[in-house]
Scaffold this motif. Structure first.
Motif, PDB file in Angstrom:
ATOM      1  N   ASN A  40     -18.338  15.595  -7.405  1.00 57.59           N
ATOM      2  CA  ASN A  40     -18.114  14.687  -8.530  1.00 57.59           C
ATOM      3  C   ASN A  40     -16.655  14.251  -8.627  1.00 57.59           C
ATOM      4  N   VAL A  41     -15.726  15.147  -8.289  1.00 52.66           N
ATOM      5  CA  VAL A  41     -14.309  14.775  -8.283  1.00 52.66           C
ATOM      6  C   VAL A  41     -14.066  13.693  -7.233  1.00 52.66           C
ATOM      7  N   GLN A  42     -14.705  13.820  -6.083  1.00 54.28           N
ATOM      8  CA  GLN A  42     -14.532  12.815  -5.030  1.00 54.28           C
ATOM      9  C   GLN A  42     -15.130  11.473  -5.441  1.00 54.28           C
ATOM     10  N   ILE A  43     -16.175  11.498  -6.233  1.00 59.80           N
ATOM     11  CA  ILE A  43     -16.716  10.245  -6.775  1.00 59.80           C
ATOM     12  C   ILE A  43     -15.684   9.603  -7.704  1.00 59.80           C
ATOM     13  N   SER A  44     -14.971  10.428  -8.480  1.00 60.45           N
ATOM     14  CA  SER A  44     -13.906   9.898  -9.341  1.00 60.45           C
ATOM     15  C   SER A  44     -12.803   9.254  -8.509  1.00 60.45           C
ATOM     16  N   VAL A  45     -12.470   9.875  -7.369  1.00 57.34           N
ATOM     17  CA  VAL A  45     -11.452   9.300  -6.472  1.00 57.34           C
ATOM     18  C   VAL A  45     -11.962   7.975  -5.903  1.00 57.34           C
ATOM     19  N   SER A  90     -10.603  21.076 -13.177  1.00 57.45           N
ATOM     20  CA  SER A  90      -9.200  20.715 -13.325  1.00 57.45           C
ATOM     21  C   SER A  90      -8.424  20.959 -12.034  1.00 57.45           C
ATOM     22  N   ILE A  91      -8.665  22.106 -11.399  1.00 56.32           N
ATOM     23  CA  ILE A  91      -7.971  22.425 -10.151  1.00 56.32           C
ATOM     24  C   ILE A  91      -8.348  21.432  -9.056  1.00 56.32           C
ATOM     25  N   MET A  92      -9.647  21.152  -8.923  1.00 57.44           N
ATOM     26  CA  MET A  92     -10.092  20.236  -7.868  1.00 57.44           C
ATOM     27  C   MET A  92      -9.620  18.810  -8.132  1.00 57.44           C
ATOM     28  N   THR A  93      -9.599  18.415  -9.402  1.00 54.10           N
ATOM     29  CA  THR A  93      -9.096  17.082  -9.746  1.00 54.10           C
ATOM     30  C   THR A  93      -7.622  16.961  -9.398  1.00 54.10           C
ATOM     31  N   LEU A  94      -6.867  18.019  -9.690  1.00 53.59           N
ATOM     32  CA  LEU A  94      -5.435  18.019  -9.373  1.00 53.59           C
ATOM     33  C   LEU A  94      -5.214  17.888  -7.866  1.00 53.59           C
ATOM     34  N   SER A 108      -5.923  17.326 -15.948  1.00 50.97           N
ATOM     35  CA  SER A 108      -6.154  18.592 -15.249  1.00 50.97           C
ATOM     36  C   SER A 108      -5.040  19.591 -15.542  1.00 50.97           C
ATOM     37  N   LEU A 109      -3.818  19.086 -15.702  1.00 52.06           N
ATOM     38  CA  LEU A 109      -2.694  19.968 -16.026  1.00 52.06           C
ATOM     39  C   LEU A 109      -2.718  20.432 -17.478  1.00 52.06           C
ATOM     40  N   GLN A 110      -3.500  19.748 -18.305  1.00 53.29           N
ATOM     41  CA  GLN A 110      -3.584  20.085 -19.718  1.00 53.29           C
ATOM     42  C   GLN A 110      -4.766  21.001 -20.019  1.00 53.29           C
ATOM     43  N   PHE A 111      -5.235  21.747 -19.016  1.00 54.28           N
ATOM     44  CA  PHE A 111      -6.401  22.610 -19.215  1.00 54.28           C
ATOM     45  C   PHE A 111      -6.192  23.583 -20.371  1.00 54.28           C
ATOM     46  N   LEU A 112      -5.037  24.263 -20.394  1.00 55.88           N
ATOM     47  CA  LEU A 112      -4.771  25.231 -21.466  1.00 55.88           C
ATOM     48  C   LEU A 112      -4.713  24.543 -22.825  1.00 55.88           C
ATOM     49  N   LEU A 113      -4.100  23.373 -22.853  1.00 51.61           N
ATOM     50  CA  LEU A 113      -3.976  22.645 -24.121  1.00 51.61           C
ATOM     51  C   LEU A 113      -5.348  22.239 -24.646  1.00 51.61           C
ATOM     52  N   ASN A 114      -6.186  21.682 -23.775  1.00 54.14           N
ATOM     53  CA  ASN A 114      -7.496  21.211 -24.214  1.00 54.14           C
ATOM     54  C   ASN A 114      -8.463  22.349 -24.510  1.00 54.14           C
ATOM     55  N   SER A 115      -8.218  23.506 -23.922  1.00 57.25           N
ATOM     56  CA  SER A 115      -9.176  24.613 -24.052  1.00 57.25           C
ATOM     57  C   SER A 115      -8.657  25.754 -24.907  1.00 57.25           C
ATOM     58  N   TRP A 116      -7.507  25.567 -25.577  1.00 57.17           N
ATOM     59  CA  TRP A 116      -6.893  26.698 -26.254  1.00 57.17           C
ATOM     60  C   TRP A 116      -7.798  27.302 -27.330  1.00 57.17           C
ATOM     61  N   SER A 117      -8.480  26.480 -28.117  1.00 56.66           N
ATOM     62  CA  SER A 117      -9.373  27.002 -29.157  1.00 56.66           C
ATOM     63  C   SER A 117     -10.491  27.828 -28.541  1.00 56.66           C
ATOM     64  N   THR A 118     -11.036  27.364 -27.424  1.00 61.72           N
ATOM     65  CA  THR A 118     -12.103  28.104 -26.748  1.00 61.72           C
ATOM     66  C   THR A 118     -11.567  29.399 -26.151  1.00 61.72           C
TER      67      THR A 118
END
Length: 419
Positions: free
Chosen positions: A105-110, A216-220, A369-379
């Motif tokens: 799916n990441v490659q489809i985004s590319v 996030s890692i694969m997207t990066l 992808s670099l904002q993984f911690l920011l977007n997931s902090w509540s979780t």
């Protein structure tokens, strides 16, 4: 939590990380070109990317599919020989297939990002009246995107279905493992809730966080080279001026700033979430006792327990105020940050409409992808609180001291810590 589903978890995850890193490095430093020996060579240097769905079965992609399958089977064979585990088909093979679908799916985004450039340059030419076209040509170009989007959507649906089953298998493994040791765990406060509810919540949160983290890692990995190629249009950053790799520097700096801000603002939340589960469990337990015993769940007792629930919720709401102010302020600013970076190049007429869309999309993918911690902090905060509750089970089975809060609970009940 982990030993029930993975063979020797510490060694397993360490070996998985080392093997994955070795496979990735080998791919980038020679493995990609080995496909030429099997008639599957990489794309020639300077060759424009294949635009459209055909890229997914081009020779470089077919060689990667074979390479990925080989690496997975070697890893699986080693663990099947070294430390057989009843759940290893799910914890290794199915997990690897899930990783492959995320990569796909990441490659489809590319591929969609590669479509942006020529398509929006085509739109710019039509709007500026410097290009002639037909309705058929226009809709053919749109159909290219439609095929990519359709395949991506269906792969995502299949992946979500498989991930849901994979997570429930993990929950099943945890449930069976803890229930086989029920006689040693039943004295822990809220043991029944921890097995029934916390294992469910733990598996659900891991489904959300795990999939997001891997994506996030694969997207990066996929979009960093794309962004490096596209930044040929960018010569300097506002205020800072000319720097090497300007888009990469801007993305890293912006994401580090946002992540650090949110983590500092949310320092108190994990402890409050954990306490929240405890006061809720104490209130619920008294009500359950009251169903069978007339002397339990008396008004004075329930009022006191509910007051504890209310007090903790109000503290939680207060701390979430400034946490959300920091988080949402940053996310709103993030919507226009790429335009702040591209402003001088746009004003100087250095980029076309297609390049602008490609850069904005690639920049957004990398920063997200670099904002993984920011977007997931509540979780992550919720996962920490659930982990603390299940950790009491593991401490008991390992013969280690219980967490402090569980020890205080046992002391109030007149029960000695088994450790």
């Amino acid at each position: 939590m982990f030993v029930s589903f993975f063979p020797q978890p510490k060694l397993f995850f360490t070996s998985a990380a080392v093997w994955s890193l070795a496979a990735i490095l080998f791919w980038f430093f020679g493995g990609e070109h080995l496909g030429a020996f099997f008639g599957l060579p990489p794309a020639a240097a300077g060759e424009p990317p294949v635009v459209g769905i055909a890229v997914l079965w081009s020779t470089p992609f077919l060689w990667f599919y074979i390479y990925f399958a080989f690496c997975v089977l070697v890893f699986y064979a080693f663990w099947r020989w070294y430390s057989p585990h009843p759940w290893q088909n799910w914890s290794i093979l199915v997990a690897a297939f899930i990783l492959f679908l995320i990569y796909f799916n990441v490659q489809i985004s590319v591929a969609i990002n590669d479509w942006y450039g020529p398509f929006f340059d085509y739109i710019q030419g039509l709007m500026a009246k410097t290009m002639e076209s037909t309705d058929t040509e226009f809709y053919t170009k749109l159909a290219t995107f439609a095929w990519l989007a359709l395949v991506g959507m269906n792969v995502q649906v299949v992946n979500n279905f498989i991930v849901s089953h994979w997570i429930f298998r993990w929950r099943t493994a945890m449930n069976d493992y803890f229930m086989s040791n029920w006689t040693r765990l039943r004295h822990i406060e809220g043991a029944s809730q921890r097995i029934q509810e916390d294992t469910m919540r733990f598996s659900q949160i891991m489904e959300d966080l795990g999939s997001s983290f891997i994506q996030s890692i694969m997207t990066l990995i996929a979009f960093l080279p794309v962004m490096i190629q596209l930044q040929a249009h960018i010569t300097e950053l506002p205020i800072i001026g000319a720097v090497p790799q300007p888009l990469v520097i801007a993305a890293l700096g912006w994401c580090l700033f946002g992540t650090a801000s949110v983590m500092i603002a949310g320092l108190k939340l994990p402890g409050l979430q954990f306490r929240n589960q405890r006061v809720e469990a104490a209130y619920r337990k008294e009500l359950v006792y009251g169903e069978d015993h007339a002397d339990r769940a008396q008004p004075a007792t329930t009022a006191e327990l509910f007051a504890n629930v209310r007090h903790n919720y109000f503290r939680l709401y207060f701390h979430y105020i400034y946490f959300n102010v920091v988080r949402y302020t940053y996310l709103q600013a993030d919507n226009i940050f790429s335009f702040l970076i591209l402003g001088p190049s746009i004003v100087a007429h250095k980029i076309t409409f297609g390049a602008l869309n490609q850069i904005s999309n690639a920049f957004g993918k990398v920063t997200n992808s670099l904002q993984f911690l920011l977007n997931s902090w509540s979780t992550i905060v919720e996962l920490q609180s659930v982990h603390k509750r299940l950790r009491a089970f593991e401490a008991t089975l390992e013969g280690a001291p219980l967490p402090d809060l569980d020890q205080r609970y046992l002391a109030r009940q007149g029960v000695k810590d088994p450790a």
